[in-house]
Write a protein that holds these residues in place. Structure first.
Motif, PDB file in Angstrom:
ATOM      1  N   UNK A   1       3.451   1.488  -2.531  1.00  0.00           N
ATOM      2  CA  UNK A   1       4.613   1.251  -1.677  1.00  0.00           C
ATOM      3  C   UNK A   1       4.241   0.267  -0.557  1.00  0.00           C
ATOM      4  N   UNK A   2       3.070   0.463   0.000  1.00  0.00           N
ATOM      5  CA  UNK A   2       2.637  -0.433   1.066  1.00  0.00           C
ATOM      6  C   UNK A   2       2.383  -1.833   0.523  1.00  0.00           C
TER       7      UNK A   2
ATOM      8  N   UNK B   1      -2.121   0.129   5.849  1.00  0.00           N
ATOM      9  CA  UNK B   1      -3.033  -0.568   4.950  1.00  0.00           C
ATOM     10  C   UNK B   1      -3.774   0.375   4.022  1.00  0.00           C
ATOM     11  N   UNK B   2      -3.200   1.497   3.711  1.00  0.00           N
ATOM     12  CA  UNK B   2      -3.982   2.382   2.848  1.00  0.00           C
ATOM     13  C   UNK B   2      -3.824   1.916   1.418  1.00  0.00           C
ATOM     14  N   UNK B   3      -4.459   0.836   1.111  1.00  0.00           N
ATOM     15  CA  UNK B   3      -4.190   0.192  -0.150  1.00  0.00           C
ATOM     16  C   UNK B   3      -4.977   0.847  -1.259  1.00  0.00           C
TER      17      UNK B   3
ATOM     18  N   UNK C   1       3.878  -3.193  -2.017  1.00  0.00           N
ATOM     19  CA  UNK C   1       5.168  -3.830  -2.278  1.00  0.00           C
ATOM     20  C   UNK C   1       5.828  -4.288  -0.978  1.00  0.00           C
ATOM     21  N   UNK C   2       5.555  -3.548   0.071  1.00  0.00           N
ATOM     22  CA  UNK C   2       6.149  -3.919   1.350  1.00  0.00           C
ATOM     23  C   UNK C   2       5.429  -5.118   1.962  1.00  0.00           C
ATOM     24  N   UNK C   3       4.108  -5.161   1.803  1.00  0.00           N
ATOM     25  CA  UNK C   3       3.335  -6.158   2.540  1.00  0.00           C
ATOM     26  C   UNK C   3       3.042  -7.440   1.763  1.00  0.00           C
ATOM     27  N   UNK C   4       2.995  -7.342   0.449  1.00  0.00           N
ATOM     28  CA  UNK C   4       2.471  -8.471  -0.322  1.00  0.00           C
ATOM     29  C   UNK C   4       3.455  -9.626  -0.427  1.00  0.00           C
TER      30      UNK C   4
END
Lengths: 215, 245
Positions: B197-198, B4-6, B200-203
């Protein structure tokens, strides 16, 4: 003498053990610690377990630690009341699956990480904030704050994770509201299931190749 | 290891205090959503086709130390804006501290390339005019997506002017500033590679994901990491909606 000592040791262990058990109902940090232990376990055994193994290992812990019925109502917000009972049930199940899949996918390797408790703030009978940190192998920390509440059974369960100031629940709530308002419930379910499948696919693709998250 | 390092800087946001209002019926507060989404899509296309690939190459070919030096340099030239906003928010001690920090890094730190002050334990503060307006009581106004720059708001946009005016590079000839601006942009994008990247992976819905993450980060900064209302209250509404405050 020797017998006496081992008897005392056994008694001490027993007290500790019951102490831990007793704390479970009253200590909001307990479910967080249990989750963290389980995460560390799947990280350390990541390659051996593979995505499916990690999923299976973490699933019961996640289901036990999180208050999914309450989370479901919060993330769906004003759309919750409009769902049929069947939809609500389906949504909660899918949401729980996505949570497990996310953990199984993200925690796919061990690089010296450790969890550290940073404080515990019981706000009232039913609400608590448990502050923790994930310390990475290189010393960087990510703050992980857990918001918990007690259910009718008196057990503490996790409602929300705030990672470095970003609330997981708020993000999901914003996303789901947007999808619900433009495309509706069926589209939301399609996207949730696609995301679960994506994690599964990524997990299968990277199986055995170790920690691939570091770019 | 990216959990979650958004958006990198943050602590607790009272999701359920401050966002109590963002989460309510006007949860979107996005009256310009039509235009915003179009700009978002254009930005996204441009990012995927050009900016992100360039940032990836940049982060591959430059050693970490170089990127850190570049980041330090641009943070330092932007620091006058921090000092000015310290003053505007009445944080006079912090303004003194930040002035010392700026002077130290500009001299001993070779024009800001080295964060000497940071090494010696001086806290780096993050203030801007949007936070000042927030502290003065202005609401977000409306969410904005700016071309290339991305997430912003009516409250935060004036900072573009103050940070530009207070940046010494603004007063250097454009032959120097344009390449520097490009370097700054690429470097900043490289710093966000992991975060995006996170995302794009999580949303599920990247547009609203980004909007919410931006808001939380701004809220966190306005309150300097200590937003009010950490208490959680749940009220069962008649129609079964669980309200969170």
């Amino acid at each position: 003498m020797r017998n006496m000592r081992s008897l005392i040791a056994a008694m001490a262990l027993l007290v500790m053990a019951t102490g831990v058990q007793g704390a479970d109902a009253g200590d909001p940090a307990a479910p967080v610690a249990r989750l963290h232990d389980a995460l560390l376990d799947i990280m350390k055994r990541a390659d051996e377990l593979g995505y499916r193994g990690r999923y299976a290992a973490i699933e019961p812990v996640v289901n036990e630690s999180f208050d999914f019925p309450a989370i479901g109502r919060i993330v769906m917000g004003r759309y919750w009341a409009g769902l049929t009972e069947q939809d609500k049930k389906e949504f909660l199940e899918t949401f729980a699956k996505l949570s497990v899949a996310t953990y199984a996918s993200r925690f796919d390797g061990y690089d010296g990480e450790a969890f550290r408790t940073a404080g515990n703030d019981k706000q009232n009978e039913n609400n608590a904030l448990v502050k923790t940190e994930l310390v990475k192998g290189n010393g960087e920390t990510v703050s992980l704050n857990y918001q918990l509440r007690t259910d009718t059974d008196g057990k503490w369960r996790i409602l929300n994770v705030v990672a470095d100031g970003v609330s997981d629940l708020s993000l999901k709530r914003a996303e789901y509201a947007s999808i619900m308002s433009t495309d509706g419930y069926a589209a939301l379910m399609t996207k949730l299931n696609a995301k679960i499948a994506q994690y599964e696919g990524d997990g299968a693709a990277t199986a055995g190749s170790g920690n691939t998250r570091q770019e | 290891m990216g959990i979650h390092k958004i958006l990198a800087a943050a602590l607790i946001l009272s999701t359920l205090g401050v966002s109590g209002c963002t989460m309510g019926s006007k949860e979107d507060n996005d009256p310009l959503i039509g235009v915003n989404r179009v700009v978002y899509d254009v930005n996204d296309t441009l990012d995927k086709a050009l900016i992100k690939p360039v940032a990836k190459v940049y982060s591959k070919v430059t050693p970490k130390g170089v990127r850190m030096g570049v980041t330090n340099f641009f943070d330092n030239v932007g620091y006058l804006n921090v000092i000015a906003n310290d003053l505007l928010q009445g944080k006079f001690r912090q303004a003194g501290h930040d002035t010392g920090r700026f002077l130290l890094n500009s001299t001993v730190g070779f024009g800001g390339l080295f964060d000497v002050a940071g090494y010696s334990g001086m806290v780096k503060n993050d203030e801007d005019f949007g936070q000042t307006l927030g502290k003065w009581g202005f609401g977000e106004g409306a969410y904005l997506v700016l071309p290339i720059r991305g997430p912003n708001s009516l409250r935060d946009a004036p900072d573009l002017a103050t940070s530009w005016l207070l940046n010494p590079l603004t007063y250097v000839s454009s032959g120097v500033t344009i390449p520097l601006a490009i370097l700054s942009g690429v470097n900043e994008r490289a710093n966000y590679l992991e975060a995006t990247r996170i995302r794009d992976e999580a949303a599920l819905d990247p547009y609203s994901f980004t909007r919410e993450a931006y808001r939380q980060n701004r809220e966190y900064k306005i309150y300097d990491g200590n937003p009010p209302n950490m208490d959680l209250e749940y009220i069962e509404e008649p129609e079964g909606v669980l309200k969170v405050y």
